[in-house]
Design a protein around this motif. Structure first.
Motif, PDB file in Angstrom:
ATOM      1  N   UNK A 356       0.886  -1.161   0.000  1.00  0.00           N
ATOM      2  CA  UNK A 356       0.000   0.000   0.000  1.00  0.00           C
ATOM      3  C   UNK A 356       0.927   1.214   0.000  1.00  0.00           C
ATOM      4  N   UNK A 357       1.298   1.663  -1.196  1.00  0.00           N
ATOM      5  CA  UNK A 357       2.423   2.573  -1.306  1.00  0.00           C
ATOM      6  C   UNK A 357       2.116   3.925  -1.896  1.00  0.00           C
ATOM      7  N   UNK A 358       3.113   4.809  -1.755  1.00  0.00           N
ATOM      8  CA  UNK A 358       3.089   6.138  -2.372  1.00  0.00           C
ATOM      9  C   UNK A 358       4.442   6.396  -3.022  1.00  0.00           C
ATOM     10  N   UNK A 544       2.938   2.891 -10.397  1.00  0.00           N
ATOM     11  CA  UNK A 544       2.747   4.345 -10.498  1.00  0.00           C
ATOM     12  C   UNK A 544       1.462   4.639 -11.257  1.00  0.00           C
ATOM     13  N   UNK A 545       0.619   5.467 -10.685  1.00  0.00           N
ATOM     14  CA  UNK A 545      -0.635   5.901 -11.297  1.00  0.00           C
ATOM     15  C   UNK A 545      -1.192   7.003 -10.407  1.00  0.00           C
ATOM     16  N   UNK A 632       1.144   1.667  -5.824  1.00  0.00           N
ATOM     17  CA  UNK A 632       1.994   2.780  -5.374  1.00  0.00           C
ATOM     18  C   UNK A 632       1.479   4.040  -6.060  1.00  0.00           C
ATOM     19  N   UNK A 633       0.847   4.904  -5.290  1.00  0.00           N
ATOM     20  CA  UNK A 633       0.162   6.083  -5.827  1.00  0.00           C
ATOM     21  C   UNK A 633       1.167   7.141  -6.272  1.00  0.00           C
ATOM     22  N   UNK A 634       0.914   7.714  -7.426  1.00  0.00           N
ATOM     23  CA  UNK A 634       1.635   8.920  -7.832  1.00  0.00           C
ATOM     24  C   UNK A 634       0.734  10.109  -7.523  1.00  0.00           C
TER      25      UNK A 634
END
Length: 898
Positions: A356-358, A544-545, A632-634
């Motif tokens: 659960x990333x950033x 990444x998104x 992993x959120x951008x």
């Protein structure tokens, strides 16, 4: 070895035209060449821009179009100087060490040239022993040449020739504002006759891989007691002899002692061995009942202290100290993955970790001024937001040491990229000999300094490197093979990915079987396209998104002049374009809501769509755990203030609506609704599955679903019961009803998951918003939202502990329509703020208790003015709550002293 910080000395900086400080005087006239500025006070660590701003020589570069008037700074040469006193204990050797010079420097001491240095990420170290023998004080001078003309986001990666942070040259979330300065610490390093050189610290553990227990909580997130297992700490230590002490080796009896102390400070293990110059000494420590380290949400983060002592004839001549966690690290293939897929699933202590990333950009455009407090706030938001991994992006920085220490302390896994990134025109990794030499040097330095952090789990060759369009580069590329070999040599226990995304295609695709590790998209894809694309995707890892949205109105007013505070397209406003050209959401949001009348309305609507679009992607990916290994959120943050961007937290440290909906979607216990569109006809069947997500199997849960209109009328209720599944999402049932006819064209589906397990605090319900309108989807919200009225009363006094102020509030909706997206705002602007529940919906007559937490601001550089105001004030936090489109409320009682 001892380090003496000299960054706090009285440093000055002065600007010159190129080559002028080398020449000094005019060849024609013989007179001194004065330079483009006088001597100015300088901040170390820091950067030239902030010093110029403090001196009144440039306008605030983050406001309106001011940065365009600051681009001359990168084209000048800058000379720093200070005086340093000789250390009281000089030892055998004294080194002058710059941990971060940006970018090309010539270093002098006592008027003598010490040497030249190029590169941001490896130290510049110079022997000044002899100079200090001649004098008690030494003048240090550092000449920084103008910035190299490197590639911005749009350019040719194959032509890259530096190891300078490239986002500075213009990226979609930044402007062109190229930093120059001494961006990290400056120290005097004092060595005795022998010294400890590089140390490689690696931990491992024997664990019960069948154990799936997680047993305690912190802040509502699942926290295991950590568990126990047989732990091992391996130390590979280099021993160096100082040149001036040559000849003492035969006489000295060298011993290396390693001591390990448990998190309570008790001695847990000790080893001692003979040490020899020039080779590696290996020590292994065993801890029979080690307290194991887990990522955030899976367990606790106990840290052991390891102390190394080097003794010569029984006298300690050097020592080092490290803090580390003990854990077993593995990588495995995804369930159902193709045979050629890389192992994207991380295992810690025998347990698969759902990521659960950033993604993290640099915290500030002018990164030398970033404070430890800013790092702490960023990591706090990760930890509170249920994040367990941060990807440190290759177009930015290898960050300062404090970030990695905080990740160790808070259970945030780190994916570190080496400094390379795509450029659009071509994305081929550079093969220029000068570049490869610098890349190897900076990668080698990063490996030596970051590999001892227990939080580090992945190295990556860079961002979006592609051998051809939509095809990520692989290890047949010599550049990436070089990095792979360095990782194998210096950190062989960690995964190396050639690039991110790692393929076999770069971008998310509907074609099945090709989406291994993918990027994209970064825009809301529209209704129903957004839900069809992400809901039916089969990617293995979504690294990444994002979805874009405006900043909060409070932040917009800080950098937009009054003339620019109206809703406008970035196509027609140069100022708005300058602060987020790629992320214009006006057309999108007017299609969904109708015309935007005020900037505040635009911000509210834009943030709603960002949160909605992002939440769906996160939940869709999580429903496929462990076919999909994580999201992993951008991006978490932004380095300068944008009107609109894909960030969750704006430049000023203010979390957006999307941050809180991410926090809910990432919660250890969460329920999601699987749907494929937002618009329905009246009476149309609605049949979609409900899924329960958990970090632990075997939790009895009850899910309640209510279908409501905005007046609070209940049109349908359903209840489901089940037990959370082992390492996958649980499909607990299907929600089946017909869309009711509502006055405002909106239907609310409120979903709550409950458990009697006391170690899982009750999570707030999720609310999904569907439209039965013939016009814009959410146009009705702009009408009924004016009828909501939130009333606030404070419950209890502010409590202070460890720099955190906490107060409890109760919020009530006293209006006749639902109060959407109720959230708190801190009014004094002296504090960073977060809450346990934010951007939630209250129906008429409902109340909600909220805990608000405030931290005094400690930002650096261009945020220092807010910090100075906070330090000069004893004002307590002032909190107001407002809902979607609601005017700010002022009808709450203030504490004494406010």
């Amino acid at each position: 070895m001892r380090e003496i910080d000299i960054g706090g000395s009285a440093w000055e900086v002065k600007g010159f035209w190129p080559w002028v400080p080398i020449k000094g005087t005019s060849m024609e006239l013989g007179q001194e060449l004065l330079g483009v500025t006088d001597w100015l006070p300088a901040t170390i660590p820091g950067g030239v821009h902030y010093d110029l701003y403090r001196a009144g020589l440039i306008a605030h570069p983050y406001k309106d179009l001011n940065s365009l008037q600051c681009e001359w700074v990168e084209n000048r040469w800058w000379l720093y100087r200070t005086e340093v006193s000789r250390p009281e204990q000089t030892g055998e050797r004294i080194e002058l060490v710059f941990k971060g010079l940006d970018y090309e420097a010539v270093v002098y001491a006592g008027g003598k040239l010490l040497g030249e240095h190029k590169g941001m990420y490896h130290e510049a170290a110079f022997d000044v022993t002899a100079l200090f023998e001649e004098r008690a004080t030494l003048e240090i001078a550092v000449l920084l040449k103008h910035a190299p003309d490197e590639m911005a986001q749009i350019g040719k990666t194959s032509e890259t020739f530096t190891q300078k942070s490239r986002f500075n040259y213009k990226w979609d979330f930044s402007t062109r504002l190229v930093n120059l300065g001494i961006w990290d610490d400056v120290v005097l390093r004092v060595h005795e006759c022998h010294s400890i050189g590089e140390v490689y610290l690696h931990t491992d553990a024997d664990v019960d891989t069948d154990s799936d227990s997680v047993t305690a909580t912190r802040g509502g997130r699942t926290e295991g007691a950590g568990g126990e297992g047989k732990g091992r700490i391996r130390l590979d230590v280099e021993i160096e002899q100082i040149a001036s002490a040559v000849g003492t080796e035969a006489q000295a009896n060298l011993r290396l002692i390693a001591r390990c102390y448990d998190p309570q400070g008790k001695l847990a293990a000790e080893r001692e061995t003979e040490a020899r110059i020039g080779g590696e000494v290996v020590l292994e420590l065993e801890i029979p009942q080690a307290q194991l380290w887990y990522p955030n949400g899976y367990g606790a983060q106990p840290l052991y202290q390891v102390r190394l002592l080097l003794q010569a004839d029984g006298v300690t001549v050097d020592e080092r100290a490290y803090r580390t966690g003990i854990r077993k690290l593995e990588y495995v293939a995804n369930e159902g993955a193709p045979a050629d897929a890389l192992p994207y699933t991380v295992k810690i202590n025998g347990k698969r970790i759902y990521i659960r990333g950033v993604n993290m950009t640099p915290i500030d455009h002018l990164y030398g001024n970033v404070t430890d407090g800013q790092y702490a706030w960023a990591v706090r938001l990760m930890e509170e937001g249920n994040v367990n991994l941060v990807r440190v992006w290759g177009g930015g920085l290898i960050e300062k040491t404090r970030l990695y220490e905080l990740c160790d302390e808070n259970g945030i896994l780190v994916w570190q990229e080496f400094i390379q990134s795509s450029s659009g025109v071509d994305n081929i990794p550079s093969k220029k000999p000068e570049f490869l030499e610098l890349l190897e040097r900076s990668a080698r330095a990063a490996l030596a300094s970051r590999r001892n952090h227990v939080s580090l789990v992945v190295w990556s060759g860079g961002n979006e490197l592609m051998s051809e369009p939509n095809k990520p580069s692989d290890l047949t590329d010599g550049n990436l093979a070089l990095l792979r070999d360095l990782v194998r040599k210096y950190d062989p226990n960690r995964l190396f990915l050639p690039t991110s995304a790692s393929g076999p295609v770069e971008y998310i695709t509907e074609e099945k079987g090709l989406g291994h590790d993918v990027h994209g998209h970064w825009k809301y894809q529209g209704n129903p396209r957004h839900y069809e694309l992400y809901g039916d995707n089969d990617n293995l890892f979504h690294s990444e998104f994002g979805v874009d949205g405006l900043s909060r109105i409070k932040s917009l007013h800080k950098f937009l002049g009054e003339a620019h505070r109206e809703p406008v397209s970035m196509k027609t406003s140069m100022v708005w374009r300058h602060h987020g050209e790629w992320w214009d959401t006006l057309e999108r949001d007017e299609e969904v809501f109708g015309p935007m009348k005020t900037l505040a309305d635009f911000s509210d609507c834009s943030q709603w769509m960002q949160a909605e679009g992002l939440r769906f992607i996160l939940e869709a990916n999580r429903r496929r755990k462990f076919n999909n290994s994580g999201s992993i959120i951008w991006q978490l943050n932004e380095p300068w203030p944008n009107v609109s961007c894909t960030n969750l937290v704006d430049y000023y440290g203010e979390p957006k609506m999307a941050y809180y909906w991410m926090k809910q979607a990432f919660a250890p216990l969460h329920v999601s609704l699987d749907y494929r569109k937002l618009d329905y006809g009246k009476g149309e069947p609605f049949r979609h599955s409900l899924y329960v997500h958990a970090c632990e199997a075997g939790i009895p849960v009850a899910v309640t679903v209510e279908v409501l209109d905005v007046q609070g009328t209940v049109h349908h209720v359903a209840r489901y019961e089940g037990t959370t599944a082992n390492e996958r999402a649980l499909r607990i049932g299907e929600l089946d009803f017909r869309m009711p006819d509502t006055n405002d064209g909106l239907v609310l589906v409120r979903v709550r998951c409950e458990t009697e397990r006391c170690d899982f605090l009750q999570q707030p319900p999720s609310v999904y918003f569907f439209s039965i309108s013939d016009g814009p989807l959410y146009a009705g919200a702009l009408t009924f939202a004016r009828n909501a009225k939130t009333a606030v009363r404070r419950h209890g006094e502010w409590r202070y502990a460890e720099g955190l102020a906490t107060a409890e509030f109760v919020i009530a909706n006293e209006g006749t329509a639902a109060a959407l997206h109720v959230h708190a705002e801190e009014l004094t602007d002296l504090y960073w703020m977060d809450t346990d529940d934010q951007y939630f919906t209250l129906l008429p007559g409902e109340t909600r208790g909220v805990s608000v937490r405030c931290v005094p601001k400690t930002g650096g550089g261009f945020l220092a003015e807010e910090v100075a105001a906070a330090q000069a004030s004893d004002t307590l936090p002032q909190i107001r709550f407002r809902s979607f489109l609601e005017e700010p409320t002022t009808d709450y009682e203030r504490n004494d002293g406010q």
